[in-house]
Motif scaffolding. Structure first.
Motif: not given
Length: 164
Positions: A136, A122, A125, A103, A133-134, A110
């Protein structure tokens, strides 16, 4: 006859643009990711538009390896195959941009290889046009490979990681 100070003509404020209103409209434009907004108030009409630029494609150069000199006949040696992944396990980039595995630069990633994730978790990015934009997990499983590096440019559909 005494002189009286000349009075200034009254300014016509009906045609002046309200800078605050323009700022509000521009903010709304960026928050909603729209490219153009037009507002009318009485006889005043304000149109705010922005240009969007697609990121330039990343040029990739591939250099072929020079053939080895044929000093001795080659024996049939087993060749290690590139790792094959079930396509259902591969998480691909939904857009062109720059991938970030954490992050912020000083934060921990993450996820890491071996981590268990659930669908919707998540995992990284992708920054495109200054918007983060995340990305996932597309399924529940274990991260078996991370195929990109932090801050690496990625293309649409490029494999990012494997979740088995």
């Amino acid at each position: 006859m005494p002189k009286t100070p000349a009075s200034k003509p009254a300014r016509d404020t009906s045609s002046e643009i309200d800078a605050g209103l323009v700022r509000e409209i521009a903010l709304l434009l960026s928050e909603t990711d729209l490219s153009e907004i037009e507002v009318e108030r009485g006889d005043l009409r304000i149109r705010v538009a922005r240009q969007t630029y697609a990121p330039a494609p990343v040029a990739q150069t591939y250099v072929a390896a020079a053939p080895a000199p044929a000093a001795a006949p080659l024996a049939a040696a087993p060749v290690a195959a590139a790792p094959e992944h079930d396509q259902a396990d591969v998480l691909k980039s939904p857009m062109v941009g720059t991938v970030y595995l954490r992050p912020s630069p000083e934060a921990k990633p993450f996820i890491e290889v071996g981590a268990h994730v659930t669908e919707g978790h998540k995992v990284l990015l992708v920054e495109a046009m200054k918007t983060f934009n995340d990305i996932v997990a597309h399924k529940t499983g274990v991260i078996t490979a991370i195929l990109v590096e932090d801050a690496q440019p990625v293309e649409y559909g490029q494999p990012l990681m494997v979740i088995a």
